[in-house]
Design an enzyme around this catalytic site. Structure first.
Site, PDB file in Angstrom:
ATOM      1  N   HIS A 114      -5.703   4.311  -3.418  1.00 31.98           N
ATOM      2  CA  HIS A 114      -5.823   3.087  -3.385  1.00 31.98           C
ATOM      3  C   HIS A 114      -5.057   2.625  -5.192  1.00 31.98           C
ATOM      4  CE1 HIS A 114      -6.261  -1.414  -2.490  1.00 31.98           C
ATOM      5  NE2 HIS A 114      -7.410  -1.027  -1.364  1.00 31.98           N
TER       6      HIS A 114
ATOM      7  N   CYS B 291      -6.273  -6.416  -3.612  1.00 27.81           N
ATOM      8  CA  CYS B 291      -5.215  -5.713  -3.230  1.00 27.81           C
ATOM      9  C   CYS B 291      -4.166  -5.869  -2.219  1.00 27.81           C
ATOM     10  CB  CYS B 291      -6.120  -4.653  -2.658  1.00 27.81           C
ATOM     11  SG  CYS B 291      -7.895  -4.375  -2.911  1.00 27.81           S
TER      12      CYS B 291
ATOM     13  N   HIS C  93      -3.215  -0.985   5.626  1.00 27.70           N
ATOM     14  CA  HIS C  93      -3.557  -0.809   5.009  1.00 27.70           C
ATOM     15  C   HIS C  93      -4.903  -0.441   4.871  1.00 27.70           C
ATOM     16  CE1 HIS C  93      -5.661  -3.138   1.378  1.00 27.70           C
ATOM     17  NE2 HIS C  93      -6.538  -3.097   1.746  1.00 27.70           N
TER      18      HIS C  93
ATOM     19  N   GLU D 120      -9.660  -3.582  10.619  1.00 26.32           N
ATOM     20  CA  GLU D 120      -7.832  -3.989  10.241  1.00 26.32           C
ATOM     21  C   GLU D 120      -7.836  -3.198  12.376  1.00 26.32           C
ATOM     22  OE1 GLU D 120      -5.981  -1.210   7.897  1.00 26.32           O
ATOM     23  OE2 GLU D 120      -3.945  -1.989   8.765  1.00 26.32           O
TER      24      GLU D 120
ATOM     25  N   LYS E 259      -2.994   5.717   1.902  1.00 23.70           N
ATOM     26  CA  LYS E 259      -3.759   5.377   0.950  1.00 23.70           C
ATOM     27  C   LYS E 259      -4.538   7.304   0.690  1.00 23.70           C
ATOM     28  CE  LYS E 259      -4.455   0.897   0.625  1.00 23.70           C
ATOM     29  NZ  LYS E 259      -3.803   0.122   1.518  1.00 23.70           N
TER      30      LYS E 259
ATOM     31  N   PHE F 198      -9.790  -8.696  -1.060  1.00 23.56           N
ATOM     32  CA  PHE F 198     -10.529  -9.624  -1.317  1.00 23.56           C
ATOM     33  C   PHE F 198     -10.214 -11.085  -1.710  1.00 23.56           C
ATOM     34  CE2 PHE F 198     -13.350  -6.680  -4.477  1.00 23.56           C
ATOM     35  CZ  PHE F 198     -13.612  -5.662  -3.316  1.00 23.56           C
TER      36      PHE F 198
END
Lengths: 413, 284
Positions: A341, A165, A304, A315, A336, A400
């Site tokens: 996303h 991502c 994010h 985060e 987002k 990831f």
């Protein structure tokens, strides 16, 4: 301070996204707190009758005939190819670079880096669902970025990068290194991704997607205590990066500077973000150091935060760790909540959101943030955008495999 | 655009090669290889770490461990090292099984492992997670130009890494099949192709301190590489592996205007013998 002439600046933007296909349209949507998410039927391969998703409505955008090869046919191209070629061409045109008018040397000095996380998987799936057998007898060919470079008349070095991502953010970061090392004079950077049955099913089976079935526009709710996963989106966002002196000599419009980059890895788990914020925080700290800035210089953090339980809290911890006491006063939002996303394209889209914030002096909101989670304490901007002077922004991206990235974008000098 | 573009000869990107290693295995060997114990010195993979991994991840990890064993800088901390993995058409057998699952069972037939284990980032992430490397980790390529892309991105990342984390090194892992697996519509393989892994351990070095007599890698402009025979941008991994095994000088194009020059380490007698044994086994 970094000398102005050595700054890396953004001189062109191209985008096809669920919130619009131009910098202004996307800026209007972000400023208005508008959601690009809806329910869509993905046919026989849908797990549910309909999935909440953020789709690109149309790629019917006027592109410059002096950039795209006349032999390229959009109708015969996959969505992945459309989401690469069209925004890249728009970015070049926006930067005033008509490749057909460039000399051979100039074309050789334009680079191209695309953040695409699973190109071959998407190609095989696209073919398989059309009745093809490519996945059983895979054909070797150059990756999409090399084919797109030919279509766009870019003859410099080209590469595909992937950090899940954070892929398109890595494309921006590595484009900056190409310019700083003198490899190229201009670099088209960004990323793209497409919605597909396999991707939706895989993320659903990982329990990463929101399972809300009421209002799709309420499904993406980063930092909210009722968040239950992210909403997948698609799109392509590309920029033209140049050194400031080159952009200045061309009298090019400058959207902002890519002032700093920070990259690190959790080295913790292939999927789950590390609850210890030290490495995510390190990416932010290194980006600030690269930009020769302090935490108190930052006016806005684009998080994010995808709306997942573990990720958002991790985060928030990283932001608090990196910014220290200043974290209480820096506005933070996750776009987002509106865009969904965009996976490989997410980081580039969010860099664009930072440029919107800088150009319009606004902080885009986190919509659906009705009840901020106690584990995510930050200075949130819920529901509606606010007006504030914005000179310097930080944009976080995590992927990831534990990839962490922070980009510092600032107004041009 | 600049009318008089600056030349890449000014590039400040160089790396010394501290180690390199090549490995290979046939498709039929992977079920066994994925269950093996992977360790070198104090570094080891958690048990069953590779049970869902793609073949190219397994071969990449094997080549990384072999490079670790022949690292000229013994006992160096790798916790801040970067990993770049350049793969070509990775994840094909798993993708085929996933498509069959989707067709036969619908979305419940799609394995959740397909995204983390069979994407372009997967090899780099497995190395980073498995061995605790906290520098940047990302995948590169995906298609036939992957080795060139991996070399280029490693060398151009080097100056930044040298600034932010001066003791960090870059593990460049390149993987690919000699021939792609040929699969029946039930997902079973109908051939037994060879999968290769090549790992280079690169130490970012400032241009003025490069010892050109040592194994190293750097970018050169087009005008500088006419004198050498150079490989095209889509050179297969097999050819790189063979040249590295022989310690041969290599130049590979990365665009119309520049190339990467590689002076690999000269393999030791033992390594040569080991490579010859592998080659003989493969021939047999």
């Amino acid at each position: 301070m970094v000398s102005i002439s050595s700054q890396i600046v953004i001189t062109g933007i191209g985008a096809v996204t669920p919130l619009g296909n131009s910098f202004d349209a996307i800026g209007d949507a972000l400023q208005a707190g508008q959601s690009g998410i809806d329910f869509y039927d993905f046919g026989t391969f849908s797990r549910q009758q309909e999935h909440a998703a953020a789709r690109v409505q149309s790629v019917d955008v006027e592109t410059d005939d002096n950039i795209i090869s006349s032999s390229w046919c959009i109708e015969k191209s996959s969505r992945l190819e459309q989401f690469t070629v069209v925004p890249s061409a728009l970015a070049l045109a926006d930067a005033g670079i008509q490749t057909s008018s460039c000399t051979v040397d100039q074309k050789n000095r334009i680079g191209y880096i695309a953040g695409i996380g699973a190109e071959q998987l998407k190609d095989w799936e696209h073919d398989f669902l059309d009745g093809g057998l490519d996945v059983f007898h895979a054909k070797r060919q150059p990756s999409l970025v090399h084919r797109a470079a030919q279509i766009l008349g870019i003859h410099g070095p080209a590469a595909t990068v992937a950090a899940a991502c954070a892929s398109s953010g890595y494309a921006l970061a590595l484009g900056k290194t190409w310019l700083e090392t003198g490899l190229v004079d201009a670099c088209v950077v960004g990323g793209c991704d497409v919605l597909s049955p396999t991707a939706l099913a895989a993320f659903h089976n990982l329990r990463a997607l929101s399972r809300r079935e009421d209002d799709p526009k309420k499904a993406s709710r980063p930092f909210d205590q009722d968040r239950d996963g992210f909403v997948m989106g698609e799109g392509g966002v590309f920029f033209v990066l140049e050194r400031y002196d080159s952009a200045f000599s061309r009298q090019s419009k400058i959207y902002g500077a890519l002032a700093g980059i920070g990259m690190s890895s959790d080295a913790s788990h292939m999927v789950t973000p590390c609850s210890d914020p030290v490495q995510a925080s390190r990416a932010i700290t290194e980006a600030l150091a690269d930009a020769r800035l302090s935490p108190q210089d930052v006016n806005y953090v684009n998080a994010h935060a995808a709306s997942t339980s573990v990720g958002d809290a991790a985060e928030a911890g990283a932001i608090r760790d990196a910014f220290g006491s200043v974290a209480e006063s820096i506005p933070v939002s996750s776009t987002k909540s509106m865009s969904g996303h965009l996976i490989s394209a997410a980081a580039a889209f969010e860099a664009l959101a930072c440029l919107v914030a800088i150009q319009r002096n606004i902080i885009p909101p986190t919509i659906n943030l009705d009840n901020p989670d106690e584990d995510c304490l930050l200075r949130h901007v819920p529901h509606q955008s606010i007006s504030l002077p914005v000179h310097i922004t930080a944009s976080n991206s995590f992927g990831f495999g534990g990839s962490n990235l922070c980009l510092i974008l600032k107004e041009a000098a | 655009m600049n009318q008089a573009p600056s030349l890449p000869a000014n590039l400040s990107a160089h790396c010394q090669i501290d180690s390199c290693a090549t490995v290979s295995a046939h498709l039929s060997e992977f079920p066994t290889l994925a269950r093996e114990k992977y360790a070198h010195g104090s570094y080891s993979l958690p048990t069953r770490f590779l049970r869902h991994a793609d073949e190219q991840t397994v071969i990449g990890v094997r080549s990384l461990l072999k490079a670790m064993a022949s690292d000229t800088q013994k006992n160096t901390d790798i916790s801040n090292d970067a990993v770049i993995a350049a793969t070509c058409l990775a994840g094909q057998p798993a993708a085929a099984r996933t498509m069959i699952g989707l067709r036969d069972k619908g979305p419940v037939g799609v394995t959740p492992h397909i995204v983390p284990q069979c994407s372009l980032h997967s090899v780099a992430s497995a190395a980073s997670v498995g061995f605790g490397m906290h520098g940047p980790n990302f995948g590169v390529g995906g298609g036939t130009h992957c080795v060139s892309e991996g070399l280029l991105l490693s060398v151009t990342l080097a100056p930044m890494l040298a600034t932010t984390s001066p003791t960090s090194r870059i593990w460049l892992i390149c993987t690919g099949w000699d021939q792609q697996p040929s699969l029946g519509t039930n997902g079973e393989a109908t051939n037994d192709p060879l999968c290769r892994g090549l790992t280079l351990l690169l130490r970012p070095t400032l241009a003025h301190s490069v010892d050109t007599m040592c194994p190293h890698i750097h970018v050169v402009s087009q005008q500088d590489f006419h004198s050498h025979s150079h490989h095209p941008i889509d050179t297969p991994l097999r050819q790189f592996c063979e040249r590295f095994e022989n310690g041969d000088f290599t130049t590979v194009a990365v665009s119309n205007s520049c190339a990467i020059e590689i002076l690999p380490p000269i393999p030791s007698q033992d390594a040569r013998r080991s490579n010859e044994t592998v080659a003989q086994k493969e021939a047999a």
